[in-house]
Design a protein around this motif. Structure first.
Motif, PDB file in Angstrom:
ATOM      1  N   ILE A 120       0.864  -1.183   0.000  1.00  0.00           N
ATOM      2  CA  ILE A 120       0.000   0.000   0.000  1.00  0.00           C
ATOM      3  C   ILE A 120       0.897   1.228   0.000  1.00  0.00           C
ATOM      4  N   GLY A 121       0.721   2.066  -1.012  1.00  0.00           N
ATOM      5  CA  GLY A 121       1.422   3.350  -1.083  1.00  0.00           C
ATOM      6  C   GLY A 121       0.540   4.394  -0.425  1.00  0.00           C
ATOM      7  N   CYS A 122       0.941   4.851   0.746  1.00  0.00           N
ATOM      8  CA  CYS A 122       0.113   5.722   1.592  1.00  0.00           C
ATOM      9  C   CYS A 122       0.108   7.184   1.158  1.00  0.00           C
ATOM     10  N   GLY A 123       0.816   7.537   0.124  1.00  0.00           N
ATOM     11  CA  GLY A 123       0.981   8.939  -0.241  1.00  0.00           C
ATOM     12  C   GLY A 123       2.368   9.382   0.173  1.00  0.00           C
ATOM     13  N   ARG A 124       2.474  10.594   0.674  1.00  0.00           N
ATOM     14  CA  ARG A 124       3.787  11.143   1.043  1.00  0.00           C
ATOM     15  C   ARG A 124       4.349  10.518   2.323  1.00  0.00           C
ATOM     16  N   TYR A 125       3.466  10.166   3.260  1.00  0.00           N
ATOM     17  CA  TYR A 125       3.922   9.669   4.557  1.00  0.00           C
ATOM     18  C   TYR A 125       3.319   8.308   4.867  1.00  0.00           C
ATOM     19  N   ILE A 126       4.068   7.500   5.594  1.00  0.00           N
ATOM     20  CA  ILE A 126       3.572   6.196   6.040  1.00  0.00           C
ATOM     21  C   ILE A 126       2.450   6.432   7.044  1.00  0.00           C
ATOM     22  N   GLN A 127       1.384   5.654   6.921  1.00  0.00           N
ATOM     23  CA  GLN A 127       0.227   5.763   7.807  1.00  0.00           C
ATOM     24  C   GLN A 127       0.012   4.435   8.522  1.00  0.00           C
ATOM     25  N   PRO A 128      -0.519   4.463   9.745  1.00  0.00           N
ATOM     26  CA  PRO A 128      -0.847   3.200  10.420  1.00  0.00           C
ATOM     27  C   PRO A 128      -2.080   2.574   9.756  1.00  0.00           C
ATOM     28  N   VAL A 129      -2.038   1.269   9.570  1.00  0.00           N
ATOM     29  CA  VAL A 129      -3.134   0.562   8.910  1.00  0.00           C
ATOM     30  C   VAL A 129      -4.168   0.161   9.949  1.00  0.00           C
ATOM     31  N   ASP A 130      -5.426   0.464   9.661  1.00  0.00           N
ATOM     32  CA  ASP A 130      -6.548   0.124  10.525  1.00  0.00           C
ATOM     33  C   ASP A 130      -6.570  -1.393  10.764  1.00  0.00           C
ATOM     34  N   PRO A 131      -6.787  -1.847  12.003  1.00  0.00           N
ATOM     35  CA  PRO A 131      -6.807  -3.290  12.283  1.00  0.00           C
ATOM     36  C   PRO A 131      -7.833  -4.057  11.433  1.00  0.00           C
ATOM     37  N   GLN A 132      -8.978  -3.451  11.157  1.00  0.00           N
ATOM     38  CA  GLN A 132      -9.992  -4.112  10.327  1.00  0.00           C
ATOM     39  C   GLN A 132      -9.446  -4.360   8.915  1.00  0.00           C
ATOM     40  N   LEU A 133      -8.763  -3.371   8.353  1.00  0.00           N
ATOM     41  CA  LEU A 133      -8.165  -3.517   7.028  1.00  0.00           C
ATOM     42  C   LEU A 133      -7.049  -4.559   7.057  1.00  0.00           C
ATOM     43  N   ARG A 134      -6.224  -4.514   8.081  1.00  0.00           N
ATOM     44  CA  ARG A 134      -5.136  -5.484   8.221  1.00  0.00           C
ATOM     45  C   ARG A 134      -5.687  -6.913   8.293  1.00  0.00           C
ATOM     46  N   ASN A 135      -6.761  -7.112   9.063  1.00  0.00           N
ATOM     47  CA  ASN A 135      -7.380  -8.434   9.173  1.00  0.00           C
ATOM     48  C   ASN A 135      -7.968  -8.880   7.840  1.00  0.00           C
ATOM     49  N   PHE A 136      -8.580  -7.952   7.101  1.00  0.00           N
ATOM     50  CA  PHE A 136      -9.133  -8.299   5.794  1.00  0.00           C
ATOM     51  C   PHE A 136      -8.020  -8.777   4.857  1.00  0.00           C
ATOM     52  N   ILE A 137      -6.928  -8.051   4.817  1.00  0.00           N
ATOM     53  CA  ILE A 137      -5.815  -8.412   3.928  1.00  0.00           C
ATOM     54  C   ILE A 137      -5.252  -9.779   4.321  1.00  0.00           C
ATOM     55  N   ARG A 138      -5.090 -10.020   5.611  1.00  0.00           N
ATOM     56  CA  ARG A 138      -4.622 -11.340   6.061  1.00  0.00           C
ATOM     57  C   ARG A 138      -5.581 -12.448   5.647  1.00  0.00           C
ATOM     58  N   SER A 139      -6.897 -12.165   5.697  1.00  0.00           N
ATOM     59  CA  SER A 139      -7.893 -13.189   5.361  1.00  0.00           C
ATOM     60  C   SER A 139      -7.800 -13.615   3.894  1.00  0.00           C
ATOM     61  N   THR A 140      -7.226 -12.774   3.044  1.00  0.00           N
ATOM     62  CA  THR A 140      -7.062 -13.129   1.636  1.00  0.00           C
ATOM     63  C   THR A 140      -5.817 -13.982   1.409  1.00  0.00           C
ATOM     64  N   GLY A 141      -4.942 -14.054   2.408  1.00  0.00           N
ATOM     65  CA  GLY A 141      -3.706 -14.831   2.287  1.00  0.00           C
ATOM     66  C   GLY A 141      -2.504 -13.997   1.892  1.00  0.00           C
ATOM     67  N   MET A 142      -2.675 -12.679   1.801  1.00  0.00           N
ATOM     68  CA  MET A 142      -1.560 -11.806   1.417  1.00  0.00           C
ATOM     69  C   MET A 142      -0.859 -11.257   2.653  1.00  0.00           C
ATOM     70  N   LYS A 143       0.405 -10.915   2.464  1.00  0.00           N
ATOM     71  CA  LYS A 143       1.142 -10.147   3.456  1.00  0.00           C
ATOM     72  C   LYS A 143       0.932  -8.683   3.112  1.00  0.00           C
TER      73      LYS A 143
END
Length: 177
Positions: A120-143
């Motif tokens: 994920i390219g957050c724009g100019r600055y690194i942003q913390p990823v919402d836990p719900q989004l992080r869990n969704f991405i993990r559920s797909t099998g991706m890092k």
């Protein structure tokens, strides 16, 4: 470092320089090198650049540049956010980091083969990823890797050129929130 160790290291360096010099001049029994090895400084500094490897196949996506409002991919300028999977590229609706939701990434529930990593390219600055989004991405099998968009594009290039199955969801570099 002890005095004896310093002297040994100095002798080792001198001997290596002599051997390299004699090989370049045709001596030493080895084949002369037609071009010097790249310096380590240059090799490590290339990581920050978008154009890392030459002679990429024409059908392979390669980020060549970025602006505050978009990206240049394979010589074509795109405005806005982009979603890349392997060598497929599409415009993407999120305009800010807060718009990156499981719904915005729902395509990854059906894409096969599943990419091994989503950058994920957050724009100019690194942003913390919402836990719900992080869990969704993990559920797909991706890092997941969430970094600024400039380095996200560079990382995508490297992994894609290695032949790995990779995906990138990139906001333009000018996005700050």
């Amino acid at each position: 470092m002890a005095v004896g160790q310093r002297a040994a290291v100095g002798n080792l360096i001198r001997n290596l320089r002599k051997e390299c010099g004699s090989q370049r001049n045709g001596g030493g029994g080895g084949r002369a090198s037609s071009s010097p090895l790249p310096s380590l400084r240059r090799a490590f500094s290339l990581y920050d650049q978008i154009n890392l490897i030459d002679n990429v196949p024409d059908d392979q996506l390669r980020f060549q540049g970025f602006t505050d409002t978009g990206f240049t991919v394979n010589g074509v300028q795109y405005q806005g956010s982009l979603l890349c999977v392997g060598n497929l590229l599409t415009s993407w609706s999120p305009k800010t980091f807060s718009h990156i939701t499981p719904h915005a990434l729902s395509i990854f529930q059906i894409i096969r083969p599943v990419p091994e990593i989503l950058i994920i390219g957050c724009g100019r600055y690194i942003q913390p990823v919402d836990p719900q989004l992080r869990n969704f991405i993990r559920s797909t099998g991706m890092k997941l890797e969430a970094i600024d968009s400039r380095n996200a594009a560079s990382t995508y290039n490297i992994l894609n050129e290695e032949g790995r199955i990779v995906a990138a969801a990139l906001l333009p570099y000018g996005v700050c929130t």
